[in-house]
Design a protein around this motif. Structure first.
Motif, short mmCIF file in Angstrom:
data_model
loop_
_atom_site.label_atom_id
_atom_site.label_comp_id
_atom_site.label_asym_id
_atom_site.label_seq_id
_atom_site.Cartn_x
_atom_site.Cartn_y
_atom_site.Cartn_z
N GLY A 103 5.71 4.90 -5.60
CA GLY A 103 4.69 4.21 -6.39
C GLY A 103 5.32 3.50 -7.58
N ALA A 104 4.60 2.49 -8.08
CA ALA A 104 5.09 1.76 -9.26
C ALA A 104 5.17 2.70 -10.47
CB ALA A 104 4.15 0.60 -9.57
N ILE A 108 8.28 3.06 -13.12
CA ILE A 108 8.19 2.87 -14.58
C ILE A 108 8.71 4.12 -15.29
CG2 ILE A 108 6.61 2.47 -16.52
CD1 ILE A 108 4.72 1.09 -14.40
N TRP A 129 -2.21 -0.01 -20.04
CA TRP A 129 -2.44 1.01 -19.01
C TRP A 129 -2.11 2.37 -19.64
CZ3 TRP A 129 1.40 2.98 -14.97
CH2 TRP A 129 0.74 3.83 -14.07
N TYR A 132 1.56 4.23 -20.05
CA TYR A 132 2.79 3.79 -20.73
C TYR A 132 3.14 4.65 -21.95
CZ TYR A 132 2.09 -0.70 -18.16
OH TYR A 132 1.90 -1.66 -17.21
N ASN A 179 -4.23 -4.20 -16.82
CA ASN A 179 -5.19 -3.11 -16.72
C ASN A 179 -5.27 -2.56 -18.14
OD1 ASN A 179 -6.58 -0.75 -16.33
ND2 ASN A 179 -5.06 0.22 -15.00
N ASP A 208 5.29 -5.40 -15.44
CA ASP A 208 4.52 -4.63 -14.46
C ASP A 208 3.58 -5.63 -13.79
OD1 ASP A 208 2.68 -3.11 -13.08
OD2 ASP A 208 2.45 -1.60 -14.66
N ILE A 210 1.90 -5.38 -10.89
CA ILE A 210 1.18 -4.73 -9.78
C ILE A 210 -0.11 -5.47 -9.38
CG2 ILE A 210 -0.10 -3.06 -11.21
CD1 ILE A 210 1.71 -1.72 -8.29
N TYR A 211 -0.75 -6.19 -10.35
CA TYR A 211 -2.01 -6.90 -10.02
C TYR A 211 -1.78 -8.38 -9.77
CZ TYR A 211 -4.38 -2.67 -11.61
OH TYR A 211 -4.81 -1.37 -11.75
N LYS A 243 -1.98 -1.94 -4.96
CA LYS A 243 -3.22 -2.68 -5.28
C LYS A 243 -3.41 -3.85 -4.32
CE LYS A 243 -3.20 -0.04 -8.99
NZ LYS A 243 -4.14 0.90 -9.54
N ARG A 251 2.00 5.59 -1.67
CA ARG A 251 2.99 5.81 -2.73
C ARG A 251 4.30 5.04 -2.52
NH1 ARG A 251 0.64 5.52 -5.75
NH2 ARG A 251 1.94 6.38 -7.38
N1 PLP Z 1 0.72 -0.22 -13.30
C1 PLP Z 1 -0.56 -0.44 -13.61
C2 PLP Z 1 -0.90 -1.44 -14.67
C3 PLP Z 1 -1.58 0.28 -12.97
O1 PLP Z 1 -2.86 0.06 -13.29
C4 PLP Z 1 -1.22 1.24 -12.00
C5 PLP Z 1 -2.25 2.07 -11.33
O2 PLP Z 1 -3.35 2.22 -11.75
C6 PLP Z 1 0.12 1.42 -11.70
C7 PLP Z 1 1.08 0.68 -12.37
C8 PLP Z 1 0.58 2.45 -10.70
O3 PLP Z 1 0.66 1.96 -9.42
P1 PLP Z 1 1.15 2.91 -8.21
O4 PLP Z 1 -0.06 3.37 -7.50
O5 PLP Z 1 2.01 2.00 -7.37
O6 PLP Z 1 1.94 4.03 -8.78
#
Ligand code: PLP
Length: 404
Positions: A103-104, A108, A129, A132, A179, A208, A210-211, A243, A251
């Motif tokens: 997972g991201a 991080i 988020w 962090y 987020n 980051d 991810i979105y 996402k 994951r």
């Molecule tokens: N980064 C942000 C901004 C997120 O909102 C999320 C999940 O809510 C993640 C990373 C984590 O992603 P992952 O499900 O790949 O761990």
């Protein structure tokens, strides 16, 4: 020295449970008790993982791809990620500059773990988020939240960045689309931030992304490194399949960056989790190499929900919301409700109180803005049906009319 009387390490006392997980657990508990709660807490797509991806995972199991892979992920997957970076982001990373993680979030956390010394500062534009700051604390760092104002579209300004940087700054974390606000950085703003960063060579940058594909404005998400390639040797790019492909449970995330940081991540992973699940890697490989023909429909659906949610929220006295450029949340300003009295004689002092009031009187579950670093706001997920969003707004409107 004898061992500490507490069995739990001091570093664990610096962090707190994820407020989204806590809100999710509370909602699940109330549902089990028979309450008809509309859940607007969720931070994951409500779509199923597309069928070709699921099938690729089944085929991998049948082929016997059930053993350890290379710690950093299969070469095939890292090649696919490398091609994705070039195709979608205009970034060149060789497979040896990429690591696949669980997972991201894992990418991080580990990136902070391999780079932070005690007291190093991490600049985190707020709203952020929730994880962090806690990940920074867990790795001995000092989170430095920098408030981004609603009037500025919740984006970090170059002036605020310049003021926040000190000789102890190790990282800036940039999350676009964001987020919880959905704010997406323009190319111009990224160029302004890059100009500041170029003056401070000690600052590493984590993006980051991810979105990146969930955008409502028809824009493509521009990467900081396309705007300023000079930052490449101090930038770590974080992304994943959770996402975009509705694969939160699989994951799989990844990081790309300078060789020394990727090598350190590989070493940490080799002594902790080892490779991410081989079957999930096969699924992610399919995700990144097959046509994304499902995506326009999904984004259009999120957009319809966003537009309906905005229309209804902005008609409720005391609430207001800006149109997010991406992601799947509305970050609703509830300043107009602070100070109001509830039917049972209490006063709403904060967004945490507003969330509890709406849970109690409207049966609508959301997360307060406080843990995201900017109050008073409510984070409302739109990763749910339009009917749920409409119903939730009707219920909130009725509950808010009862306030004095
Ligand atoms: N980064 C942000 C901004 C997120 O909102 C999320 C999940 O809510 C993640 C990373 C984590 O992603 P992952 O499900 O790949 O761990």
């Amino acid at each position: 020295m004898p061992v500490s009387s507490s069995r739990i390490a001091a570093r664990m006392r610096r962090i707190k449970p994820s407020p989204t997980s806590a809100a999710q657990d509370r909602t699940a508990q109330l549902k089990r008790e028979g309450r008809d709660i509309i859940n607007l807490v969720v931070g994951e797509p409500d779509f199923d993982t597309p069928e070709p991806i699921r099938k690729a995972a089944c085929a991998a199991i049948e082929r016997g791809e059930t053993r350890y892979t290379q710690t950093s992920g299969t070469l095939a997957l890292r090649e696919a990620i490398s091609a994705k970076f070039e195709r979608e982001n205009g970034l060149k990373y060789s497979p040896s500059e990429i690591i696949v993680t669980c997972g991201a979030k894992h990418a991080i956390f580990n990136t902070l773990a391999v780079t932070l010394e005690a007291g190093d500062e991490v600049i985190i534009p707020a709203p952020y988020w929730v994880s962090y700051p806690d990940m920074t604390l867990a790795n001995d760092g000092t989170p430095v939240p920098v408030v981004c104002r609603e009037e500025d579209g919740f984006c970090l300004t170059p002036e605020a960045l310049e003021t926040a940087i000190t000789p102890r700054t190790r990282w800036l974390i940039l999350n676009s689309p964001n987020n919880p606000t959905g704010a997406a950085y323009s190319r111009e703003r990224l160029a302004e931030l890059a100009r500041v960063l170029m003056k401070h060579p000690q600052v590493l940058v984590m993006t980051d992304d991810i979105y990146e594909h969930i955008r409502f404005d028809g824009e493509q998400t521009t990467h900081l490194l396309v705007v300023e390639p000079g930052l490449r040797d101090r930038t770590v790019v974080i992304n994943g399949v959770s996402k975009t492909f509705a694969m939160t449970g699989w994951r799989i995330g990844y990081a790309a960056g300078p060789k020394d940081i990727i090598a350190a991540l590989d070493m940490l992973q080799s002594q902790s989790t080892s490779n991410p699940s081989s079957v999930s890697q096969a699924a992610a490989l399919a995700a990144l190499t097959q046509p994304m023909d499902f995506l326009p429909e999904w984004v259009a659906t999120y957009r319809r929900r966003r537009d309906r949610g905005l229309e209804l929220i902005n008609a409720i006295p005391g609430l207001s919301c800006r149109a997010p450029g991406g992601a799947f949340y509305l970050y609703v300003n509830c300043g107009g409700l602070i100070g109001k009295g509830t039917p049972d004689g209490a006063t709403l002092e904060s967004d945490l109180d507003v969330v509890m009031y709406l849970l109690e009187y409207a049966n609508v579950a959301m997360v307060a803005g406080t843990p995201y670093g900017v109050s008073p706001f409510l984070r409302m997920s739109i990763a749910t049906s339009e009917a749920n969003i409409e119903n939730a707004c009707l219920r909130m409107s009725a509950a808010i009319r009862k306030l004095k």
